[in-house]
Design a protein around this motif. Structure first.
Motif, PDB file in Angstrom:
ATOM      1  N   ASP A 177     -75.261 -12.524  56.304  1.00 49.89           N
ATOM      2  CA  ASP A 177     -75.419 -12.373  54.857  1.00 49.89           C
ATOM      3  C   ASP A 177     -75.802 -10.932  54.484  1.00 49.89           C
ATOM      4  N   SER A 178     -75.477  -9.990  55.342  1.00 48.08           N
ATOM      5  CA  SER A 178     -75.828  -8.587  55.100  1.00 48.08           C
ATOM      6  C   SER A 178     -75.148  -8.044  53.838  1.00 48.08           C
ATOM      7  N   VAL A 179     -75.873  -7.214  53.108  1.00 44.88           N
ATOM      8  CA  VAL A 179     -75.303  -6.552  51.926  1.00 44.88           C
ATOM      9  C   VAL A 179     -75.012  -5.081  52.210  1.00 44.88           C
ATOM     10  N   ASP A 180     -75.213  -4.655  53.452  1.00 39.81           N
ATOM     11  CA  ASP A 180     -74.938  -3.263  53.806  1.00 39.81           C
ATOM     12  C   ASP A 180     -73.469  -2.949  53.575  1.00 39.81           C
ATOM     13  N   GLY A 181     -73.183  -1.737  53.133  1.00 39.37           N
ATOM     14  CA  GLY A 181     -71.783  -1.381  52.911  1.00 39.37           C
ATOM     15  C   GLY A 181     -71.602   0.010  52.367  1.00 39.37           C
ATOM     16  N   ILE A 182     -70.428   0.244  51.826  1.00 41.18           N
ATOM     17  CA  ILE A 182     -70.016   1.564  51.344  1.00 41.18           C
ATOM     18  C   ILE A 182     -69.606   1.454  49.877  1.00 41.18           C
ATOM     19  N   MET A 183     -70.042   2.404  49.077  1.00 38.65           N
ATOM     20  CA  MET A 183     -69.643   2.462  47.674  1.00 38.65           C
ATOM     21  C   MET A 183     -68.502   3.466  47.520  1.00 38.65           C
ATOM     22  N   ILE A 184     -67.434   3.045  46.824  1.00 32.92           N
ATOM     23  CA  ILE A 184     -66.308   3.947  46.576  1.00 32.92           C
ATOM     24  C   ILE A 184     -66.097   4.105  45.077  1.00 32.92           C
ATOM     25  N   SER A 185     -65.160   4.951  44.697  1.00 31.20           N
ATOM     26  CA  SER A 185     -65.018   5.351  43.300  1.00 31.20           C
ATOM     27  C   SER A 185     -64.326   4.334  42.411  1.00 31.20           C
ATOM     28  N   LEU A 186     -63.686   3.310  42.992  1.00 26.23           N
ATOM     29  CA  LEU A 186     -62.995   2.317  42.165  1.00 26.23           C
ATOM     30  C   LEU A 186     -63.944   1.685  41.152  1.00 26.23           C
ATOM     31  N   ASP A 187     -63.384   1.330  39.996  1.00 24.38           N
ATOM     32  CA  ASP A 187     -64.115   0.596  38.975  1.00 24.38           C
ATOM     33  C   ASP A 187     -63.494  -0.796  38.892  1.00 24.38           C
ATOM     34  N   TYR A 188     -64.270  -1.817  39.246  1.00 26.55           N
ATOM     35  CA  TYR A 188     -63.728  -3.179  39.325  1.00 26.55           C
ATOM     36  C   TYR A 188     -63.079  -3.615  38.014  1.00 26.55           C
ATOM     37  N   ASP A 189     -63.738  -3.325  36.891  1.00 23.11           N
ATOM     38  CA  ASP A 189     -63.222  -3.761  35.591  1.00 23.11           C
ATOM     39  C   ASP A 189     -61.905  -3.063  35.254  1.00 23.11           C
ATOM     40  N   ILE A 190     -61.830  -1.772  35.544  1.00 27.33           N
ATOM     41  CA  ILE A 190     -60.600  -1.027  35.276  1.00 27.33           C
ATOM     42  C   ILE A 190     -59.496  -1.485  36.230  1.00 27.33           C
ATOM     43  N   GLN A 191     -59.858  -1.769  37.480  1.00 25.88           N
ATOM     44  CA  GLN A 191     -58.885  -2.279  38.443  1.00 25.88           C
ATOM     45  C   GLN A 191     -58.286  -3.595  37.961  1.00 25.88           C
ATOM     46  N   LYS A 192     -59.131  -4.497  37.451  1.00 25.59           N
ATOM     47  CA  LYS A 192     -58.635  -5.786  36.977  1.00 25.59           C
ATOM     48  C   LYS A 192     -57.734  -5.608  35.755  1.00 25.59           C
ATOM     49  N   ILE A 193     -58.076  -4.669  34.884  1.00 22.18           N
ATOM     50  CA  ILE A 193     -57.213  -4.380  33.730  1.00 22.18           C
ATOM     51  C   ILE A 193     -55.841  -3.932  34.207  1.00 22.18           C
ATOM     52  N   ALA A 194     -55.826  -2.975  35.123  1.00 17.93           N
ATOM     53  CA  ALA A 194     -54.558  -2.444  35.625  1.00 17.93           C
ATOM     54  C   ALA A 194     -53.732  -3.538  36.296  1.00 17.93           C
ATOM     55  N   GLU A 195     -54.380  -4.396  37.078  1.00 20.81           N
ATOM     56  CA  GLU A 195     -53.652  -5.465  37.763  1.00 20.81           C
ATOM     57  C   GLU A 195     -53.073  -6.468  36.769  1.00 20.81           C
ATOM     58  N   GLN A 196     -53.843  -6.808  35.751  1.00 17.65           N
ATOM     59  CA  GLN A 196     -53.358  -7.778  34.758  1.00 17.65           C
ATOM     60  C   GLN A 196     -52.192  -7.220  33.950  1.00 17.65           C
ATOM     61  N   VAL A 197     -52.293  -5.959  33.547  1.00 19.54           N
ATOM     62  CA  VAL A 197     -51.234  -5.355  32.751  1.00 19.54           C
ATOM     63  C   VAL A 197     -49.945  -5.224  33.563  1.00 19.54           C
ATOM     64  N   CYS A 198     -50.090  -5.064  34.883  1.00 14.81           N
ATOM     65  CA  CYS A 198     -48.929  -4.851  35.762  1.00 14.81           C
ATOM     66  C   CYS A 198     -48.292  -6.131  36.278  1.00 14.81           C
ATOM     67  N   GLU A 199     -48.689  -7.270  35.761  1.00 13.28           N
ATOM     68  CA  GLU A 199     -48.154  -8.524  36.291  1.00 13.28           C
ATOM     69  C   GLU A 199     -46.630  -8.593  36.216  1.00 13.28           C
ATOM     70  N   GLY A 200     -46.046  -7.978  35.198  1.00 10.98           N
ATOM     71  CA  GLY A 200     -44.586  -8.004  35.052  1.00 10.98           C
ATOM     72  C   GLY A 200     -43.875  -6.863  35.758  1.00 10.98           C
TER      73      GLY A 200
END
Length: 485
Positions: A177-200
């Motif tokens: 259940d470790s939470v250790d990890g790496i933070m990167i520059s992606l923005d989850y909310d913006i990523q989801k927007i881009a994925e939803q808009v690109c469905e077609g």
């Protein structure tokens, strides 16, 4: 003698059956592994690898749960099978249990059982940006992932290796259940927007980048394969006219030209899209109208040395370390030896010829224009690098104005949002033919808001029709959703 042969055959059958049974168990249990020690028997349920987080601390992988039933070969466990499985499954499970080993079977939800262990297992079913992140796609996990935890079940066994009945199993959570990890520059909310808009968007890519740092906020690759189109090189066409404009302005060249729809250079004939005659064109008008004839003549006037120098300052043709240890191709930019005819130089003027580039790199090149002429290579890291001034701030201001005219009165009007966007369309010949027809790569590369650029967005469609038709509406929809965040 026959009796001896029969005895040997019986021994062989028993050994062979044991091997087959063991193989069946391993097959049935999929990725679950076992290990033996002197007085115990351990079944490995899962291993946890490096967690990846977006810039706000939202988990990008290891962010879903599934359940498995760990079934012991004893009467108490057998009695609970009908709580979890149908008759056909029970028959199969019972056959496996008869071999004397625990069986691990996925279940679709958590069940309350007294003897069968129902364990929660980490999965990545809800993972976004899969082409950029997942190891299977050659993503970031391939370069940073290491085991940080595990989940297993340990059983006590007797002197003959048989699992003891009763409550003798122990669940071992070793930092699972470790939470250790790496933070990167992606923005989850913006990523989801881009994925939803690109469905077609069936084949293509979208990249959203922070304009002042070139940090990647979202990366989408569309296609039923393992190709990451966001970091793959493609013919880019007319979006390269932005770089030719930058070269001209930096060298105090701002010519005018009368476009008749076609132009001849040596033995080669070139034309604007559908042979359209644009008439009198200055640089701003030529960029807005995407006039090929203007830009091929501008390239001939500038010469290959100046164009190569400017392109290199924007990082064209250079490999990119997108994350420490992860280098991606910078595409191909022609060398001086490639310009052996004036026709080759003319082609580069409107982004054709041998040149290729990736959506993620071109986003960083356009971010340079939006960022006052300061270039930063695209990255997933939080670097303190302040970038390099590759063109003057004055040139960037002029180019921003030119790019705004593309969406207010030129080929990119479908990307206009509140008169506060800017960018450039492209319809690039790929040199690849399908059923006798050349595949076109279509683009729109722009930024928003125009008055204080925050986001640079590149949309690319493989096998498209035109940048205006394919890509501008996607850009505009993303901007609209970003504006409402």
């Amino acid at each position: 003698m026959p009796k001896r042969i029969i005895s040997l055959l019986c021994v062989f059958v028993l050994v062979f059956s044991s091997i087959i049974g063991r193989c069946a168990y391993i097959s049935f249990s999929k990725a679950y592994k076992v290990s033996d020690s002197y007085n115990s028997y351990t079944v490995s349920i899962d291993r946890l690898y490096t967690n990846l987080y977006d810039r706000k601390g939202i988990k990008l992988n290891n962010n879903s749960k599934s359940y498995v039933a760990v079934i012991k070969p004893d009467e108490k466990n057998l009695k609970e099978l009908d709580l979890l499985f149908d008759k056909s499954q029970i028959t199969e499970i019972t056959n496996e249990l008869s071999k004397g080993y625990p069986v691990i079977v996925p279940v679709n939800r958590y069940y309350k059982t007294k003897y069968i262990n129902i364990l929660e297992k980490i999965t990545t079913d809800n993972q976004c940006a899969k082409h950029l992140i997942k190891k299977e796609y050659g993503g970031l996990e391939q370069y940073v992932s290491k085991e940080i935890g595990s989940l297993s079940v340990n059983y006590s066994i007797d002197a003959n290796g048989r699992i003891l009945s009763g409550d003798c199993d122990t669940i071992i959570n070793d930092n699972y259940d470790s939470v250790d990890g790496i933070m990167i520059s992606l923005d989850y909310d913006i990523q989801k927007i881009a994925e939803q808009v690109c469905e077609g968007l069936h084949l293509g890519s979208v990249v959203v980048m922070e304009s002042d740092t070139s940090r990647i906020l979202a990366s989408v690759s569309k296609g039923d394969d393992y190709i990451n189109r966001a970091i793959s090189p493609y013919a880019i066409g007319s979006i390269f006219k932005i770089i030719v404009c930058a070269c001209a302005l930096e060298n105090d060249v701002n010519s005018v030209y009368i476009c008749n729809g076609t132009a001849k250079v040596g033995d080669s004939k070139f034309s604007c899209l559908k042979g359209k005659k644009h008439g009198f064109q200055n640089m701003k008008q030529a960029l807005a109208n995407s006039c090929n004839c203007y830009f091929l003549n501008l390239a001939l006037r500038l010469g290959e040395d100046k164009i190569i120098k400017t392109a290199k300052s924007f990082g064209f043709g250079d490999d990119i370390e997108i994350y420490k240890g992860w280098n991606i191709s910078g595409g191909y930019f022609p060398k001086k030896s490639d310009f052996n005819t004036k026709g080759q130089l003319a082609l580069i003027g409107f982004g054709q010829g041998k040149m290729t580039d990736s959506p993620v790199h071109f986003a960083s090149a356009l971010s340079c224009i939006a960022n006052g002429g300061i270039y930063n290579a695209p990255t997933l890291e939080f670097k303190d690098d302040k970038g390099k001034q590759v063109i003057s701030k004055e040139t960037s201001v002029i180019l921003k104005d030119y790019l705004k005219s593309v969406v207010t009165q030129g080929t990119g009007v479908a990307a206009n949002y509140k008169d506060n966007t800017a960018g450039k369309t492209a319809t690039a010949q790929s040199g690849v033919f399908q059923d006798g027809k050349e595949i076109l790569n279509t683009w729109f590369a722009g930024f928003y808001p125009y008055d204080n650029p925050k986001y640079t967005i590149v949309v690319m469609r493989e096998n498209g029709t035109s940048g205006s038709e394919d890509c501008c509406p996607i850009f505009r929809t993303i901007v609209e959703k970003l504006d409402k965040m």
